[in-house]
Design a protein around this motif. Structure first.
Motif, PDB file in Angstrom:
ATOM      1  N   LEU A   1       0.834  -1.202   0.000  1.00 48.36           N
ATOM      2  CA  LEU A   1       0.000   0.000   0.000  1.00 48.36           C
ATOM      3  C   LEU A   1       0.873   1.258   0.000  1.00 48.36           C
ATOM      4  O   LEU A   1       0.576   2.238  -0.700  1.00 48.36           O
ATOM      5  N   ASP A   2       1.974   1.188   0.710  1.00 49.74           N
ATOM      6  CA  ASP A   2       2.898   2.324   0.691  1.00 49.74           C
ATOM      7  C   ASP A   2       3.442   2.569  -0.712  1.00 49.74           C
ATOM      8  O   ASP A   2       3.589   3.707  -1.155  1.00 49.74           O
ATOM      9  N   ALA A   3       3.746   1.446  -1.386  1.00 52.20           N
ATOM     10  CA  ALA A   3       4.245   1.595  -2.760  1.00 52.20           C
ATOM     11  C   ALA A   3       3.206   2.264  -3.636  1.00 52.20           C
ATOM     12  O   ALA A   3       3.527   3.131  -4.468  1.00 52.20           O
ATOM     13  N   VAL A   4       1.955   1.886  -3.432  1.00 49.55           N
ATOM     14  CA  VAL A   4       0.876   2.500  -4.207  1.00 49.55           C
ATOM     15  C   VAL A   4       0.805   3.990  -3.889  1.00 49.55           C
ATOM     16  O   VAL A   4       0.681   4.832  -4.780  1.00 49.55           O
ATOM     17  N   MET A   5       0.927   4.321  -2.626  1.00 46.72           N
ATOM     18  CA  MET A   5       0.827   5.734  -2.250  1.00 46.72           C
ATOM     19  C   MET A   5       2.022   6.542  -2.767  1.00 46.72           C
ATOM     20  O   MET A   5       1.880   7.696  -3.138  1.00 46.72           O
ATOM     21  N   ARG A   6       3.171   5.885  -2.783  1.00 44.39           N
ATOM     22  CA  ARG A   6       4.333   6.594  -3.348  1.00 44.39           C
ATOM     23  C   ARG A   6       4.048   6.937  -4.813  1.00 44.39           C
ATOM     24  O   ARG A   6       4.332   8.037  -5.271  1.00 44.39           O
ATOM     25  N   ALA A   7       3.457   5.949  -5.505  1.00 47.21           N
ATOM     26  CA  ALA A   7       3.103   6.215  -6.902  1.00 47.21           C
ATOM     27  C   ALA A   7       2.054   7.312  -6.998  1.00 47.21           C
ATOM     28  O   ALA A   7       2.073   8.143  -7.904  1.00 47.21           O
ATOM     29  N   ALA A   8       1.135   7.307  -6.021  1.00 44.73           N
ATOM     30  CA  ALA A   8       0.032   8.270  -6.070  1.00 44.73           C
ATOM     31  C   ALA A   8       0.517   9.696  -5.839  1.00 44.73           C
ATOM     32  O   ALA A   8       0.046  10.634  -6.477  1.00 44.73           O
TER      33      ALA A   8
END
Lengths: 227, 1059
Positions: B14-21
């Motif tokens: 989820l952190d990776a997704v947020m970094r992308a976001a």
């Protein structure tokens, strides 16, 4: 009734401006990414915009493939959008080839570079763009919701931006803001939860159906982003 | 330790997704407003149109005069209408009001029209026009079929066996029509007797294609059948998802009744055909009973009742089997499509007809036997009952007349029905005969007015039907003849003479009604545009064009113009333009750029031209790809086979030829070309067998006879080979290579016949070099020097003509171009030598100089030029030419050259001696001295002096053969006044020199008696043909007192030469 991509499609098909705008803004980048990658060489690049338009018209067409897919209770939208884009791309390629033969002088008529037909690669490009689009939409949903909830919620969105956008540690953020570290950690966890909720909401919009399907797609989306 | 170190894997993701976001981006989010606007506009416009499929705007509906409704289907109403533009009645189908707002109905309705418009078959009602009415409802117009539905016809039968033959014939036509639709990828999905019209002339037409489905791929693609394009046929996904539960319960298969749309294919129609056959045989379709039970039966495939009825129907097992197989509940157990059912049915009918004929023959014999017995009995009885008959005769005669008239009318009616049903000319002819017989009863006056009117009505209908059938048959035959002629022409091995090839095309088009003068005629174009042969004619025009461009640019341009007007395909037009510009490079570039996705016509022409330009390998590559894309395109593959043949890929060519045979199993030329390939591939036995197969199909196939001749010749069966060649020529007398082959085979047997064959070759083709080469040799061998010269000149003309075309338009000419040049070089040399030998040195010099201009290093050409200069007394120039010979000669004949140069130098010196003699110096007295002087005097044009010197030399001693030849030439030229010093000579003096010429010529002839015979003959005939003797060659032109003497000279020459 839940708003899903299908209700938006139906609304767009009925000519509702908001639905058309929402749909096109959401999926336009995905469709463009696929087509630009497919036609990265050759003279077809200039037809990308027309083809995007064709894709959306095909989606909204009464009796079109997406509406039929919905009526037959097939819920997954992404593969259908991919199918539509692929068909439009092929149709454009065939039409362009024929037009070149028919109308252009023969020399340049055969100048259409073969599209990069590696469907696996194109499918990956589509998936990445799809994932990016959903994440973008998630950020938008969370921001919209925070706006409604008030300054604290908007501050939590900013907290996420500083943490993940600028790469600051929670400790540094607390220091910059002059807030208590524990409380900031607490706000950070809450912000994460809110992001996750927004993400699931977005997923539900695009994957109306069982939660298992959402979880599966979320997992896949995360894998795609993480990988 | 980082903050994320404590996180679970899910949290880390989820952190990776947020970094992308939240990743900062330099590029602002893309604005799709423009596309949103465009989509919004398009959606709104479509909504305004009611989402109707796009059709060209048409306000044509107003012109139709609508009559009463004549039928109604699931979607629309059919009206009788009249099209005043064409003055014809039409059927106008309009989408019914209740469906007009439903896009899917509109779409389906228009698809029905499009299917009808694209399926061209006599069994499918042609659609004339499709459009929207002013009220927005779509409509289409189609041919109005007067007649009854099959449903109506079946309903009026008293028993299922009534009119069985007629109904089976109708069923056969239905199968053929549906088979055609299946081959085009169309499934009807609602076949039933109600949708089948039987016209008043027996024509069977399948109606109501409103539920038809266009399959992604035809069940069994037919050669030349394009995919159908309809409003619903664009993306595959749409096609596969289209359709729903539809059809008529009594005729639908289980899968269709259950709504398994994806499973509905051609076999669903096969089931319906089975149901129709079931109704014909048993009086009821597959499912019968209360209406509310039918769908359930259909869904479950409950066919027990149908099979029971079929089992007890009065029909052959074979026919019952066809019905049962078609009605199989499982699609897999049914025939694959209606074409297969049609094939089964044809086989059944054919067997039945054979049986019927055999049975009729047996019955006829039985009747004959019975007739004999009856006749005897009648004779015996006749005596006893005569009185009784007399008494009742009058009344009985009247009754019989009535009965006979009634029989005649019945016969006429039956004959008419049969003719309408079959539609062929013999049946119509029989009906016309029946009409004549029936009309005869009108003239006898023994029948009432009602019967007379009935006969006249029927007889008129028969006359019209007969005339229509004859005309249709003539058109069909004419088209078939033209198609076959074009096919034969295009499949023929390419002849060397393109004028001959073009003449053949011209003949085919002339026979079709398009003379050369008609090529620019608009009416011709209009007629060709609507011709059933249009595509074949366009291909034919291209073939004609590529032949005509070789010799008549203007004709080629006119042909190309017509082809372009009939066929507007751009790449193909560009190819034609390149051919017309004689620009082989451009043609090759265009052809090379074609892809399999290009139009088949362009690919065919491009492939042909690439091959023709000698680029066989690129042509093969293109055509290979193209035949994969268009596996049923006959001509594309035929060109590929030809190119493979050119490069010697026999096995590959044979593999493709096998496909050609599969596509056109009845084409004799396909078999003949295969035979040729087999022969080239070293399989003579297979070649002979295949050639014979071609001849079974067409006994006049010259190519097949020619292949047989080759095989027979290789086997040493010369007589049979010659006979086969003669048969080939009998059927294609314009094929020059065939004549040459025959001539070559005859050379050792009968030189006169061989020469006649070569003469025939050049008659067929004035530019066929091998024939002229053979003629030059043969004519020379029998002493016809003039004829040999003519042959050499013809070779030069033909070769120059070939060389004048910079870009060859077929590979035959490319190859021929190279061979032709060598042939021209040889012909120039031979001609120049002959001209030198016969005293025509000026012309010899010109020919030699042209040869040198083409090949400056050719010592032969320099040699012959040197000789011509030497014999004209231009010794300095001659010595220069001899020097060139020495320069380019590879050492052969060096001794002879040295001698010639030495003699030339001596003659140059002798010129000075002559001048001194002219100045008063004494002449030499020896034979040799006088002879040398005479030779130079002759060469320098002082022929009278040469003659005098020759006379003195002859007086001084016996001369050689060469001396007497030169002396005779000098004397003959002096007598003819052909010299610079002859102006003052009197007639008597000239006559005296002619007498000397005769005397010396006889000496020369006799001197040749010791020369070996072949050389002697040639040498003497060359001498006889010398220009010096032109005035004495024909004794009839001489004074009467000299004729006999000169006749004896030429007779003597013939005798010595022949000996």
């Amino acid at each position: 009734m839940d708003v899903t991509c299908w209700t938006v499609i139906r609304g767009a098909a009925d000519g509702r401006d908001d639905d058309i705008a929402r749909f096109v803004q959401a999926y336009g980048p995905v469709v463009r990414a696929y087509l630009e990658s497919r036609w990265r060489r050759g003279s077809l690049r200039e037809h990308v915009d027309d083809a995007i338009q064709e894709v959306f018209l095909a989606c909204f067409d009464e009796g079109g493939v997406l509406v039929r897919a919905q009526s037959s209770r097939v819920q997954a939208f992404r593969p259908f959008l991919l199918g539509v884009v692929r068909n439009i791309a092929r149709r454009t390629e065939a039409a362009q080839r024929k037009r070149a033969e028919r109308e252009a002088d023969v020399e340049s008529g055969f100048d259409i570079a073969d599209p990069d037909g590696d469907e696996k690669r194109l499918s990956r490009v589509f998936d990445r763009a799809w994932a990016a689009s959903l994440i973008r939409e998630t950020v938008g949903v969370q921001a919209e919701r925070a706006k409604r909830m008030g300054a604290d919620a908007e501050r939590r969105v900013e907290l996420l931006r500083l943490r993940f956008g600028e790469g600051l540690k929670v400790r540094d953020i607390a220091e910059r803001w002059g807030t208590d570290l524990k409380a900031t950690h607490h706000e950070f966890e809450r912000a994460r939860g809110e992001f996750r909720t927004a993400l699931i909401e977005v997923m539900r919009f695009h994957y109306p159906g069982e939660s298992r399907s959402v979880d599966k797609e979320l997992e896949r989306l995360m894998e795609l982003i993480a990988g | 330790m980082t903050e994320s170190a404590h996180e679970s894997p899910e949290e880390q993701t989820l952190d990776a997704v947020m970094r992308a976001a939240f990743e900062p981006s330099d590029t602002p989010p893309e604005n799709f407003d423009r596309i949103v606007d465009a989509v919004r506009d398009a959606t709104a416009a479509r909504a305004q149109r009611g989402r109707a499929p796009r059709l060209a705007a048409s306000d044509a509906f107003d012109r139709y005069e609508l009559g009463e409704p004549i039928g109604a289907g699931g979607m629309g109403v059919v009206y009788r209408g009249r099209d005043p533009n064409f003055g014809r009645d039409v059927a106008v189908k309009v989408l019914s009001d209740e469906h007009a707002a439903d896009a899917s109905f509109v779409e389906r309705f228009i698809e029905e029209a499009q299917i009808g418009g694209q399926l061209e078959h006599p069994g499918i009602v042609p659609v004339h026009e499709v459009g929207y009415r002013p009220d927005g409802r779509p409509y289409f117009t189609m041919k109005l079929v007067d007649g009854a539905t099959l449903s109506e016809l079946l309903a009026v039968r008293a028993e299922p066996t009534d009119d069985r033959r007629r109904f089976l014939s109708i069923f056969e036509r239905i199968c053929e029509t549906v088979g055609y639709a299946h081959a085009r990828g169309v499934v009807h999905r609602d076949l039933k007797p109600h949708n089948i019209m039987v016209g008043k002339f027996g024509e069977v037409q399948i109606m109501d294609w409103g539920l038809a489905k266009v399959l992604a791929a035809p069940a069994r693609p037919r050669p030349g059948a394009d995919d159908l394009a309809t409003v619903r046929s664009a993306p595959d996904a749409v096609r596969s998802a289209s359709g729903s539960v539809m059809g008529t319960a009594a005729y639908v298969p289980p899968e269709q009744a259950r709504g398994e749309v994806a499973a509905v294919d051609a076999r669903a129609d096969v089931f319906a055909l089975g149901a129709i056959l079931c109704e014909i045989l048993t009086g009821a379709p597959a499912y019968a009973g209360p209406a509310e039970t039918l769908w359930e039966k259909a869904r479950t495939g409950d066919l027990a009742d149908a099979f029971e009825r079929i089992a007890h129907a009065s029909a052959d097992d074979e026919l019952r089997g066809i019905a049962r197989e078609a009605l199989s509940p499982s699609p897999d157990a049914r025939p694959a499509d209606a074409g297969v059912v049609a094939e089964h049915f044809h086989r059944y009918r054919s067997t039945q007809e054979k049986r019927a004929r055999a049975s009729a023959l047996a019955a006829s014999r039985a009747r004959m036997r019975l007739a004999v017995v009856v006749a005897v009995a009648v004779v015996l009885l006749a005596v006893g009952v005569t009185l009784y008959w007399r008494e009742h005769d009058r009344a009985d005669r009247a009754r019989r007349a009535e009965a006979d008239a009634a029989t005649a009318i019945d016969e006429l009616r039956d004959a008419h029905v049969l003719a309408v049903e079959r539609g062929d000319v013999p049946t119509w002819r029989a009906a016309a005969a029946a009409a004549s017989r029936a009309r005869a009863w009108i003239e006898r006056g023994a029948i009432d007015d009602t019967t007379i009117r009935r006969i006249e009505r029927l007889a008129d209908a028969v006359e019209v039907g007969h005339a229509v059938a004859v005309r249709a048959d003539e058109t069909r035959r004419h088209d078939a003849t033209t198609r076959a002629a074009l096919e034969r022409l295009r499949l023929m091995p390419r002849p060397f003479d393109h004028a001959a090839r073009a003449a053949r095309y011209a003949a085919v088009f002339r026979d079709y009604g398009v003379g050369v003068a008609d090529l620019d005629d608009d009416r011709t174009r209009a007629a060709l545009e609507t011709s059933a042969l249009r595509d074949a004619l366009v291909d034919g025009l291209d073939g004609w064009l590529t032949a005509a461009i070789r010799f008549d640019s203007r004709l080629a341009a006119r042909i190309g113009e017509l082809a372009c007007r009939l066929d507007r395909d751009r790449p193909r037009a560009a190819l034609r333009a390149a051919v017309l510009a004689r620009d082989g490079d451009r043609a090759a570039a265009i052809a090379g750029a074609l892809t399999p996705a290009s139009s088949p016509g362009a690919v065919r022409l491009g492939g042909f031209l690439l091959g023709a330009l000698g680029a066989s390998e690129p042509a093969i590559a293109r055509l290979r790809d193209a035949v994969e894309e268009h596996p049923d395109d006959f001509w594309m593959r035929a060109h590929l086979v030809h190119c493979l043949e050119v490069v010697g890929s026999w096995d590959d060519a044979l593999a493709h030829a096998a496909v050609l045979r599969a596509l056109r199993p009845d084409s004799p030329m396909v078999w003949a070309r295969t035979a040729r390939l087999l022969e080239h591939a070293g399989r003579p036995d297979d070649a002979a067998r295949t050639a014979r197969r071609a001849l079974e199909l067409d006994e006049t196939c010259a190519t097949a006879h020619a292949v047989l001749a080759t095989v027979l010749a290789d086997r040493g069966e010369a007589d049979a080979a010659i006979a086969a060649l003669r048969r080939a020529i009998e059927h294609d007398r314009f094929d020059a290579p065939l004549h040459v082959r025959l001539g070559r085979m005859l050379m050792r047997r009968d030189r006169a016949a061989a020469e006649a064959a070569f003469e025939q070759a050049v008659q067929s083709s004035r530019h066929y070099v091998p024939a002229w080469q053979a003629l030059a040799r043969l004519r020379m061998a029998r002493g016809d020097v003039g004829g040999a010269c003519e042959a050499h000149r013809a070779i030069i003309r033909a070769g120059e003509r070939l060389a004048a075309v910079p870009a060859a338009v077929d590979e035959t000419h490319s190859r021929m171009g190279l061979d032709a040049q060598a042939a021209v070089d040889q012909a120039r040399f031979s001609l120049a030598v002959l001209l030198v030998q016969t005293g025509r040195n000026d012309e010899a010099g010109r020919v030699a100089r042209r040869a040198i201009a083409r090949a400056p290093n050719d010592p032969r050409a320099w040699g012959v030029l040197a000789s011509s200069l030497d014999l004209r007394g231009r010794y300095d120039d001659a010595l220069s030419a001899y020097a060139k010979v020495r320069e380019h000669d590879r050492g052969r004949g060096r001794a002879i050259l040295d001698r010639l140069i030495a003699e030339c130098e001596r003659k140059r010196a002798t010129v000075e001696t002559l001048k001194r003699i002219d100045a008063g110096e004494a002449r030499p007295t020896t034979h040799e001295g006088l002879m040398h002087l005479a030779e130079v005097a002759l060469a320098t044009g002082r022929v009278a002096l040469a003659a005098e010197l020759s006379r003195d030399a002859a007086d001084a001693g016996d001369g050689s053969l060469a001396f007497y030849e030169r002396a005779a030439i000098a004397a003959a030229r002096t007598a003819a006044g052909d010299g610079v010093d002859c102006a003052t000579l009197t007639a008597e003096v000239r006559t005296a020199w002619r007498e000397h010429a005769r005397e010396w010529l006889l000496r020369a002839i006799d001197a040749h008696a010791t020369t070996p015979p072949p050389q002697r003959r040639v040498a003497l005939h060359i001498l006889a043909h010398h220009a010096a003797f032109d005035r004495v060659r024909d004794p009839a032109a001489l004074r009467a007192d000299e004729r006999a003497a000169w006749r004896s000279v030429w007779k003597r020459l013939d005798t010595v030469a022949g000996g």
